[in-house]
Design a protein around this motif. Structure first.
Motif, mmCIF file in Angstrom:
data_model
loop_
_atom_site.group_PDB
_atom_site.id
_atom_site.type_symbol
_atom_site.label_atom_id
_atom_site.label_comp_id
_atom_site.label_asym_id
_atom_site.label_seq_id
_atom_site.Cartn_x
_atom_site.Cartn_y
_atom_site.Cartn_z
ATOM 1 N N ASP A 1 -13.258 6.927 -0.514
ATOM 2 C CA ASP A 1 -14.614 6.409 -0.561
ATOM 3 C C ASP A 1 -14.534 4.926 0.097
ATOM 4 O O ASP A 1 -15.385 4.023 -0.267
ATOM 5 N N TYR A 2 -13.681 4.750 1.066
ATOM 6 C CA TYR A 2 -13.423 3.697 2.002
ATOM 7 C C TYR A 2 -12.848 3.845 3.154
ATOM 8 O O TYR A 2 -11.760 4.815 3.159
ATOM 9 N N TYR B 1 -9.059 0.597 12.594
ATOM 10 C CA TYR B 1 -8.059 -0.313 12.898
ATOM 11 C C TYR B 1 -8.011 -0.346 14.532
ATOM 12 O O TYR B 1 -7.863 0.686 15.240
ATOM 13 N N PRO C 1 -1.391 -3.110 13.419
ATOM 14 C CA PRO C 1 -3.022 -2.667 13.471
ATOM 15 C C PRO C 1 -3.835 -3.912 12.910
ATOM 16 O O PRO C 1 -3.288 -4.799 12.055
ATOM 17 N N LEU D 1 -7.529 -4.790 11.294
ATOM 18 C CA LEU D 1 -8.914 -4.257 10.755
ATOM 19 C C LEU D 1 -10.096 -4.762 11.894
ATOM 20 O O LEU D 1 -10.252 -5.769 12.179
ATOM 21 N N ARG E 1 -18.386 2.043 3.748
ATOM 22 C CA ARG E 1 -18.361 3.180 2.254
ATOM 23 C C ARG E 1 -19.578 4.139 2.745
ATOM 24 O O ARG E 1 -20.491 3.865 3.417
ATOM 25 N N SER F 1 -9.458 5.996 2.001
ATOM 26 C CA SER F 1 -8.452 5.558 0.859
ATOM 27 C C SER F 1 -9.516 6.258 -0.147
ATOM 28 O O SER F 1 -10.988 6.333 0.082
ATOM 29 N N ASN G 1 -10.318 2.862 -4.762
ATOM 30 C CA ASN G 1 -10.027 1.428 -4.831
ATOM 31 C C ASN G 1 -8.612 1.177 -4.669
ATOM 32 O O ASN G 1 -8.193 0.044 -5.011
ATOM 33 N N PHE G 2 -7.729 2.250 -4.269
ATOM 34 C CA PHE G 2 -6.313 1.981 -4.109
ATOM 35 C C PHE G 2 -5.929 1.586 -2.845
ATOM 36 O O PHE G 2 -6.410 1.976 -1.939
ATOM 37 N N ASN G 3 -4.848 0.712 -2.710
ATOM 38 C CA ASN G 3 -4.322 0.261 -1.158
ATOM 39 C C ASN G 3 -3.454 1.232 -0.985
ATOM 40 O O ASN G 3 -2.274 0.920 -0.335
ATOM 41 N N LYS G 4 -3.867 2.765 -0.900
ATOM 42 C CA LYS G 4 -3.166 3.562 -0.139
ATOM 43 C C LYS G 4 -3.974 4.349 0.858
ATOM 44 O O LYS G 4 -4.954 5.059 0.477
ATOM 45 N N PHE G 5 -3.823 4.058 2.153
ATOM 46 C CA PHE G 5 -4.572 4.630 3.275
ATOM 47 C C PHE G 5 -3.778 5.737 3.899
ATOM 48 O O PHE G 5 -2.610 6.019 4.303
ATOM 49 N N PHE H 1 -4.132 7.531 7.472
ATOM 50 C CA PHE H 1 -4.525 7.318 8.739
ATOM 51 C C PHE H 1 -4.803 8.510 9.587
ATOM 52 O O PHE H 1 -3.883 9.459 9.531
#
Lengths: 114, 112
Positions: free
Chosen positions: B31-32, B36, B44, B46, B51, B93, B96-100, B102
């Motif tokens: 959802d996000y 980069y 990297p 941003l 969204r 991601s 809403n978690f900080n796990k991306f 790539f």
């Protein structure tokens, strides 16, 4: 405002040794994430710490571990190094710890395992 | 299994041209979607993010186009400049978690 700093910038180790990498986030940031960057696998998520607690973890073996201190500084440890651990290790910090908060990456630590 | 697939691997564009980089994903829970930019020797940075509730977002010369039904999104760099020469990564991601996750990266070379 100082950016994310990582130390050391370069490191050479031999197989079987262990290594500790350090990351100092931007002042006020509470979330620190770690990524491994290699030419073959690209950027892969290792783990994320928020207020000294590990919140997320990637698919890496238990040899990879980390921690975060009360001042938000973070360390990453790799034990029993393997040749395949040679990579650029990046840390990123963000303020609120949600995905939409801008992640600021440090320049990375280049680890070479011989 | 790569969660986000990026193409092309490399791209050469003339100065003033349009650079287009594409990404596709399978997990509808994403959802996000940030992009980069990475220069040699740097981490990297941003560039722009979107969204899935909007189909397009523009910031200066950079535009993200998002196609939710096709599970694809792309970065357009208008009026490409030699200073844009860098490696570009898409990411995703969920929750809403900080796990991306790539993409594999696109090395852009803008010729003067």
């Amino acid at each position: 405002k100082a950016g994310v700093t990582q130390t050391p910038r370069y490191l050479i180790k031999t197989r079987g040794q262990q290594v500790t990498l350090s990351c100092s986030p931007i002042s006020g940031h509470r979330s620190v994430s770690w990524y491994q960057q290699t030419p073959g696998q690209g950027l892969q998520f290792l783990f994320e710490y928020f207020s000294e607690t590990q919140r997320n973890k990637g698919n890496f073996p238990g040899r990879f571990s980390g921690r975060q201190f009360s001042n938000s500084r973070s360390e990453m440890n790799v034990s029993t190094l393997e040749l395949g651990d040679s990579a650029l290790y990046l840390c990123a910090s963000s303020s609120g710890g949600t995905s939409t908060d801008t992640q600021y990456f440090g320049p990375g630590t280049r680890l070479t395992v011989l | 299994q790569q969660q986000v697939k990026q193409s092309p691997q490399s791209l050469i564009v003339q100065k003033g041209g349009i650079s287009i980089i594409n990404c596709a994903y399978e997990n509808t829970a994403f959802d996000y979607f940030p992009w980069y930019q990475q220069f040699p020797g740097k981490g990297p940075a941003l560039l722009i993010a979107i969204r899935p509730d909007v189909s397009e977002k523009k910031e200066g010369r950079f535009t993200i186009s998002f196609n939710k039904s096709a599970k694809q999104f792309s970065l357009h760099i208008m009026d490409s400049q030699p200073g844009d020469s860098a490696t570009y990564f898409c990411a995703a991601s969920k929750g809403n978690f900080n796990k991306f996750y790539f993409g594999s990266g696109t090395k852009l070379n803008v010729k003067p």
